[in-house]
Design a protein around this motif. Sequence first.
Motif, PDB file in Angstrom:
ATOM      1  N   LYS A 127      70.639 -52.010  15.027  1.00 32.32           N
ATOM      2  CA  LYS A 127      70.777 -53.374  15.542  1.00 32.32           C
ATOM      3  C   LYS A 127      70.768 -53.386  17.069  1.00 32.32           C
ATOM      4  O   LYS A 127      70.016 -54.135  17.693  1.00 32.32           O
ATOM      5  CB  LYS A 127      72.101 -53.994  15.051  1.00 32.32           C
ATOM      6  CG  LYS A 127      72.304 -53.955  13.561  1.00 32.32           C
ATOM      7  CD  LYS A 127      73.639 -54.541  13.172  1.00 32.32           C
ATOM      8  CE  LYS A 127      74.834 -53.734  13.628  1.00 32.32           C
ATOM      9  NZ  LYS A 127      75.039 -52.489  12.892  1.00 32.32           N
ATOM     10  N   THR A 128      71.624 -52.552  17.648  1.00 32.70           N
ATOM     11  CA  THR A 128      71.703 -52.496  19.112  1.00 32.70           C
ATOM     12  C   THR A 128      70.364 -52.085  19.702  1.00 32.70           C
ATOM     13  O   THR A 128      69.902 -52.672  20.687  1.00 32.70           O
ATOM     14  CB  THR A 128      72.802 -51.509  19.538  1.00 32.70           C
ATOM     15  OG1 THR A 128      74.049 -51.978  19.032  1.00 32.70           O
ATOM     16  CG2 THR A 128      72.881 -51.378  21.031  1.00 32.70           C
ATOM     17  N   THR A 129      69.744 -51.092  19.091  1.00 30.49           N
ATOM     18  CA  THR A 129      68.450 -50.631  19.580  1.00 30.49           C
ATOM     19  C   THR A 129      67.443 -51.777  19.576  1.00 30.49           C
ATOM     20  O   THR A 129      66.719 -51.985  20.552  1.00 30.49           O
ATOM     21  CB  THR A 129      67.953 -49.468  18.708  1.00 30.49           C
ATOM     22  OG1 THR A 129      68.948 -48.442  18.702  1.00 30.49           O
ATOM     23  CG2 THR A 129      66.652 -48.901  19.241  1.00 30.49           C
ATOM     24  N   MET A 245      73.177 -61.050  22.421  1.00 38.36           N
ATOM     25  CA  MET A 245      74.605 -60.767  22.292  1.00 38.36           C
ATOM     26  C   MET A 245      74.820 -59.606  21.330  1.00 38.36           C
ATOM     27  O   MET A 245      74.413 -59.660  20.179  1.00 38.36           O
ATOM     28  CB  MET A 245      75.336 -62.014  21.800  1.00 38.36           C
ATOM     29  CG  MET A 245      74.994 -63.262  22.592  1.00 38.36           C
ATOM     30  SD  MET A 245      75.877 -64.727  22.055  1.00 38.36           S
ATOM     31  CE  MET A 245      77.390 -64.577  22.977  1.00 38.36           C
ATOM     32  N   ASP A 246      75.468 -58.556  21.817  1.00 41.00           N
ATOM     33  CA  ASP A 246      75.688 -57.364  20.996  1.00 41.00           C
ATOM     34  C   ASP A 246      77.161 -57.254  20.603  1.00 41.00           C
ATOM     35  O   ASP A 246      77.991 -56.874  21.419  1.00 41.00           O
ATOM     36  CB  ASP A 246      75.247 -56.112  21.761  1.00 41.00           C
ATOM     37  CG  ASP A 246      75.160 -54.892  20.862  1.00 41.00           C
ATOM     38  OD1 ASP A 246      75.584 -54.980  19.694  1.00 41.00           O
ATOM     39  OD2 ASP A 246      74.677 -53.846  21.336  1.00 41.00           O
ATOM     40  N   GLU A 247      77.451 -57.598  19.381  1.00 33.61           N
ATOM     41  CA  GLU A 247      78.823 -57.590  18.860  1.00 33.61           C
ATOM     42  C   GLU A 247      79.804 -58.169  19.867  1.00 33.61           C
ATOM     43  O   GLU A 247      80.827 -57.545  20.172  1.00 33.61           O
ATOM     44  CB  GLU A 247      79.237 -56.163  18.480  1.00 33.61           C
ATOM     45  CG  GLU A 247      78.256 -55.524  17.533  1.00 33.61           C
ATOM     46  CD  GLU A 247      78.882 -54.450  16.654  1.00 33.61           C
ATOM     47  OE1 GLU A 247      80.115 -54.406  16.566  1.00 33.61           O
ATOM     48  OE2 GLU A 247      78.126 -53.688  16.044  1.00 33.61           O
ATOM     49  N   PRO A 248      79.525 -59.354  20.374  1.00 33.86           N
ATOM     50  CA  PRO A 248      80.342 -59.864  21.472  1.00 33.86           C
ATOM     51  C   PRO A 248      81.785 -60.132  21.067  1.00 33.86           C
ATOM     52  O   PRO A 248      82.669 -60.069  21.902  1.00 33.86           O
ATOM     53  CB  PRO A 248      79.641 -61.155  21.876  1.00 33.86           C
ATOM     54  CG  PRO A 248      78.893 -61.580  20.664  1.00 33.86           C
ATOM     55  CD  PRO A 248      78.501 -60.326  19.970  1.00 33.86           C
TER      56      PRO A 248
HETATM   57 MG   LIG Z   1      75.513 -51.374  18.035  1.00 32.48          MG
END
Ligand SMILES: [Mg+2]
Lengths: 473, 222
Positions: A127-129, A245-248
């Motif tokens: 996901k982050t990638t 937004m990454d796991e904000p």
């Molecule tokens: Mg991640």
Amino acid sequence: MNRPFAEWRGGPGSHTVVAVCPRAERTARSAVRVTPGRGTRRSTRRRDGDAQPRMEPGGLDSPGTGLSETDRRQAVHARSRGVFGTLIQIESVTKRYPDGTTAVDGLSLEIPDGSITVLVGPSGCGKTTTLRMINRMVEQTSGRILLDGADIREQPVSTLRRSMGYVIQNAGLFPHRTIVDNIATVPRMLGWDRRRARERARELMERVGLDGALARRYPYQLSGGQQQRVGVARALAADPPVLLMDEPFSAVDPIVRKSLQAELLRIQEELGKTIVFVTHDIDEAIRIGDMVAVLRTGGKLAQFAPPDELLSSPADAFVEDFLGTDRGIRRLSFFGSDGLELTTQPVLPAGADAAQAARAAASGAPYVLLTDAEGRPRGWAEAKGGPAGGEPELLPTGRPFVAGRESLRDALDCAVLSPTGWAVAVDDQGKVVGVVSQEAIGAAIRSAHAARQDGDGAGGADRADATRAGAVT
Amino acid sequence: MSLFQFISDFFRDNANWHGAYGIPHRLLEHVEYSLIALGIAAGIALPVGLVTGHTGRGGNALALVATAARALPSYGLLVLMFFWLGLGLTPVMIPLVALAVPPILVTTYEAMRTLDPAPVDAARGMGMGPAAVLFQVELPSALPLVLSGLRSAAIQVVSTTAIAATVSLGGLGRFVVDGLYQQNYTIVVGGATLIAGLALVTIALFWLVGRFVVSPGVRGRR
Ligand SMILES: [Mg+2]
Ligand SMILES: Nc1ncnc2c1ncn2[C@@H]1O[C@H](COP(=O)(O)OP(=O)(O)OP(=O)(O)O)[C@@H](O)[C@H]1O
């Protein structure tokens, strides 16, 4: 590249603070449905925005503020049916890290404009990638990513990133800068003078529900939830069309998380940003997503669908497993309670005469709901005993649901928790508008399901109508 | 005679306050040598520490160099350099710089290594270039540690600059060296007191600089 980005690149001078009342925005959206395109919509909204008051910042915890959740989803559904374009196209993108890990594998996604797309999946599924490939913090190994139709590699990386707000877990605030200067960072980078940038920052603090008194503080003097709000404000400062937004919200407690989620939905509603949101929490995905992409380990797309559809028809066993139990109940969040048949027969207002009492008792319901002078529920009395003689013993009514605005899930929940098995429906002021039995709710659920199925066959319009006015829990 | 007697005699002697052999002039010389040494050391160690810390590479090599430099005896090095290079400022500067580089290098490297990666990630994500990230995000947060490295280097240099006098240069070391030669302990104690005082002033100066250049948001960081 079409207009909004050109506008955006125009620099400080072209920035307008977009302050929109949601209803105005909705009007704007429907007004331009015949002429799709971001530019058109944005400029329409701006005109509206100048004249409209902004919503008060404090109302984050009140679910009833402004446009209902399903109204918003309706607009997005309309767009995802192809009325509006997609903003970000991910075309068979693969990312292999130097150590040989394939983090993302042949992923294709069309992220619709002006809505929230959630990437969800188990830890390490890429996901982050994926998110970081959109602002080129990570360069893909193959495939391409288009923004407004143009390959993101065509513009300088700094320009690209400045057109995308970026919010990370734990906010990543600059510890040496005050809150207002943290928020003013990007406007300052764009060459705004200090005063104007700070003014803008204070405006944004208000927008994300932060007390202006915090402006001169440093990040370490804020709670985690407040820091996260600052992170969102900082990302919004230069009014970028896209927000990544990454796991904000994953580092804050559930209550704060819920209010942050509500806040994000409200902000999105006001500003119409295109938001790509990463989470590993499927409930969060369903709560805030207009579209949800479920990724499986190895970076493959398992399903890409609106949350409602995800709950009703998971693509495979993996998605079904990931969604967890009680899918059916959770899906009821997407059905409005306005189709419920409420009855007022067993409701007995304060100061009613004997005849009225007799009629209420004879309504067939085993209990009668007594209300006070303002019309608010007082409690249930047994119908048989007859409330005429003296004050009867009252059973508590529990939490009522707001008819029309809350969903079938809320209605069912009220009925299940009620000692009498009947749910009490109230209006926005808390006045009783009727009562409904578990059986009636069950029937409503069945017919809503049936209607939804027909709607799917006929095209999205009926489906969207069916969800009007429901609220998501 | 008591220590305080020496000290008060030294500072009350009018002759000690005037001319090329007087306190102000020697003090100035001492400060000058110290500043030059510290400047050279910082010029070498700060960029190297920042870059290695930023990239995370070369940490082992750096630790080796720092340990080796620390093991060098300043006075021995001075004597060697004096016989090799002859009279002048250079043979004095080499041991002083070798003394000052390790604390600056090691703390700067550590300061950069231990930075919270999240603000850096956020800064890059909002489109800051590498230089902006370094000077606007990393350095301000690393500053308390970097300053503490500079401070310990400065204190060591100020104390050690006294050895310049042993190779016929000036500075406060002159009082000590000359006093010992003349067996005039008033001058020896006076010179030593001045050096200790200057070290204390250095600490105070760094504290003051810290108050001004370190943001209150990171002041707690050590
Ligand atoms: Mg991640
Ligand atoms: N810089 C890197 N070098 C090598 N492998 C990496 C790198 N970054 C991530 N990976 C690997 O790529 C895969 C996907 O990582 P990614 O961070 O995108 O996952 P994620 O879905 O965001 O997970 P989480 O929910 O835990 O944050 C993982 O197997 C991870 O170990």
